[in-house]
Design a protein around this motif. Structure first.
Motif, PDB file in Angstrom:
ATOM      1  N   GLY A   1       0.930  -1.094   0.025  1.00  0.00           N
ATOM      2  CA  GLY A   1      -0.095  -0.160   0.061  1.00  0.00           C
ATOM      3  C   GLY A   1       0.684   1.308   0.180  1.00  0.00           C
ATOM      4  N   THR A   2       0.390   2.216  -0.425  1.00  0.00           N
ATOM      5  CA  THR A   2       1.014   3.674  -0.656  1.00  0.00           C
ATOM      6  C   THR A   2       2.406   3.470  -1.162  1.00  0.00           C
ATOM      7  N   THR A   3       2.589   2.671  -2.203  1.00  0.00           N
ATOM      8  CA  THR A   3       3.822   2.565  -3.079  1.00  0.00           C
ATOM      9  C   THR A   3       3.867   3.572  -3.870  1.00  0.00           C
ATOM     10  N   ASN A   4       4.731   4.419  -4.138  1.00  0.00           N
ATOM     11  CA  ASN A   4       4.900   5.531  -5.001  1.00  0.00           C
ATOM     12  C   ASN A   4       5.484   5.091  -6.222  1.00  0.00           C
ATOM     13  N   ILE A   5       4.774   3.968  -6.853  1.00  0.00           N
ATOM     14  CA  ILE A   5       5.387   3.404  -8.198  1.00  0.00           C
ATOM     15  C   ILE A   5       4.146   3.218  -9.196  1.00  0.00           C
ATOM     16  N   SER A   6       4.471   3.637 -10.437  1.00  0.00           N
ATOM     17  CA  SER A   6       3.081   3.492 -11.069  1.00  0.00           C
ATOM     18  C   SER A   6       3.157   2.025 -12.040  1.00  0.00           C
ATOM     19  N   ASP A   7       3.883   1.226 -11.844  1.00  0.00           N
ATOM     20  CA  ASP A   7       3.671  -0.064 -12.674  1.00  0.00           C
ATOM     21  C   ASP A   7       3.501  -1.260 -11.808  1.00  0.00           C
ATOM     22  N   VAL A   8       2.838  -1.140 -10.621  1.00  0.00           N
ATOM     23  CA  VAL A   8       2.718  -2.316  -9.859  1.00  0.00           C
ATOM     24  C   VAL A   8       1.697  -3.113 -10.598  1.00  0.00           C
ATOM     25  N   GLN A   9       1.872  -4.648 -10.884  1.00  0.00           N
ATOM     26  CA  GLN A   9       1.029  -5.487 -11.432  1.00  0.00           C
ATOM     27  C   GLN A   9       0.979  -6.767 -10.611  1.00  0.00           C
ATOM     28  N   ALA A  10      -0.366  -6.864 -10.215  1.00  0.00           N
ATOM     29  CA  ALA A  10      -0.571  -8.216  -9.212  1.00  0.00           C
ATOM     30  C   ALA A  10      -0.812  -9.543 -10.064  1.00  0.00           C
ATOM     31  N   TYR A  11      -0.219 -10.327  -9.495  1.00  0.00           N
ATOM     32  CA  TYR A  11      -0.516 -11.935  -9.895  1.00  0.00           C
ATOM     33  C   TYR A  11      -1.651 -12.505  -9.248  1.00  0.00           C
ATOM     34  N   VAL A  12      -2.888 -12.659 -10.016  1.00  0.00           N
ATOM     35  CA  VAL A  12      -4.079 -13.193  -9.660  1.00  0.00           C
ATOM     36  C   VAL A  12      -4.581 -14.232 -10.286  1.00  0.00           C
ATOM     37  N   LEU A  13      -4.962 -15.282  -9.249  1.00  0.00           N
ATOM     38  CA  LEU A  13      -5.606 -16.268  -9.839  1.00  0.00           C
ATOM     39  C   LEU A  13      -7.075 -16.141 -10.087  1.00  0.00           C
ATOM     40  N   ASP A  14      -7.473 -15.924 -11.179  1.00  0.00           N
ATOM     41  CA  ASP A  14      -8.803 -15.318 -11.659  1.00  0.00           C
ATOM     42  C   ASP A  14      -9.741 -16.508 -12.302  1.00  0.00           C
ATOM     43  N   ASP A  15      -9.373 -17.839 -12.175  1.00  0.00           N
ATOM     44  CA  ASP A  15     -10.232 -18.757 -12.776  1.00  0.00           C
ATOM     45  C   ASP A  15     -11.585 -19.001 -11.807  1.00  0.00           C
ATOM     46  N   PRO A  16     -12.682 -19.160 -12.452  1.00  0.00           N
ATOM     47  CA  PRO A  16     -13.779 -19.067 -11.538  1.00  0.00           C
ATOM     48  C   PRO A  16     -13.948 -20.631 -11.241  1.00  0.00           C
ATOM     49  N   ASP A  17     -13.364 -21.567 -11.699  1.00  0.00           N
ATOM     50  CA  ASP A  17     -13.474 -22.944 -11.346  1.00  0.00           C
ATOM     51  C   ASP A  17     -12.322 -23.338 -10.263  1.00  0.00           C
ATOM     52  N   ALA A  18     -11.500 -22.431  -9.635  1.00  0.00           N
ATOM     53  CA  ALA A  18     -10.589 -22.614  -9.011  1.00  0.00           C
ATOM     54  C   ALA A  18     -11.271 -23.200  -7.319  1.00  0.00           C
ATOM     55  N   LEU A  19     -10.376 -23.917  -6.613  1.00  0.00           N
ATOM     56  CA  LEU A  19     -10.665 -24.460  -5.513  1.00  0.00           C
ATOM     57  C   LEU A  19      -9.704 -24.016  -4.629  1.00  0.00           C
ATOM     58  N   PHE A  20     -10.033 -23.889  -3.362  1.00  0.00           N
ATOM     59  CA  PHE A  20      -8.961 -23.123  -2.228  1.00  0.00           C
ATOM     60  C   PHE A  20      -9.151 -23.981  -0.877  1.00  0.00           C
ATOM     61  N   LYS A  21      -8.115 -23.851  -0.309  1.00  0.00           N
ATOM     62  CA  LYS A  21      -7.939 -24.628   1.039  1.00  0.00           C
ATOM     63  C   LYS A  21      -8.152 -23.237   1.909  1.00  0.00           C
TER      64      LYS A  21
END
Length: 199
Positions: free
Chosen positions: A89-109
């Protein structure tokens, strides 16, 4: 308590996909807006804003997830290309990219709690029921989330999480048939990609 002992919540950890499909580690890079002040930890629930960028989904009984945050990358002015377990948070950087598991079929523990970070349990009868998220602040030391699900489950259709199985290894010694971890998925229609009206 049976091994392994679950001492604290740790967020949503991907394990595989519905139908036994393998989760191969595939993620989507989604930008985090410059100077976004909310920290996001590994295993936190995240959503798309109407600007097409990523934000932490702080919902409990209602959520609009696009997936789960699995780290980020950006160009540090001193160290160059940087990879982090969490976004501070509050990182003064303009190119932050998040790695997101966005598969609607994903299962989680995920861990079950009775209140905030106090580990609780559910019985096998919770399988097939829905649950609410418990939003706790993650650790800046490990970078890991502390999100969990509440031990109260029901058939309430608007709740965001569906329990599909228990984790047998976490059966409690004092309460046979009770489990401190479960396997979950997004409830029907909750994932942003499955919302017909968009974000």
């Amino acid at each position: 308590m049976a091994y392994p002992s679950v001492s604290a919540p740790y967020g949503l950890l991907p394990i595989n996909l519905i139908g036994g499909q393998v989760f191969a580690g595939s993620t989507r890079l989604i930008p985090i807006p410059t100077n976004s002040s909310t920290a996001i930890f590994y295993g936190d629930v995240v959503k798309l804003t109407n600007a097409g960028v990523l934000a932490k989904d702080a919902g409990t009984d209602v959520a609009t997830p696009v997936g789960v945050f699995l780290g980020c990358t950006y160009t540090d002015p001193t160290f160059g290309k940087t990879f982090r377990q969490y976004y501070p948070g509050t990182t003064n950087i303009s190119d932050v990219q998040a790695y997101v598991l966005d598969d609607p079929d994903a299962l989680f523990k995920v861990a079950v709690v009775s209140a905030t970070t106090t580990i609780g349990y559910v019985n096998r009868t919770a399988v097939g029921n829905n649950a609410v998220l418990v939003q706790n602040t993650g650790s800046t030391i490990t970078g890991n989330s502390a999100v969990a699900i509440d031990d109260t489950t029901a058939t309430t259709s608007t709740w965001p999480i569906r329990i599909i199985d228990v984790v047998p290894e976490t059966a409690t010694a004092g309460n046979p048939g009770s489990y401190t971890e479960v396997i979950v998925k997004w409830n029907q229609g909750m994932h942003q990609y499955l919302n017909p009206t968009g974000v």
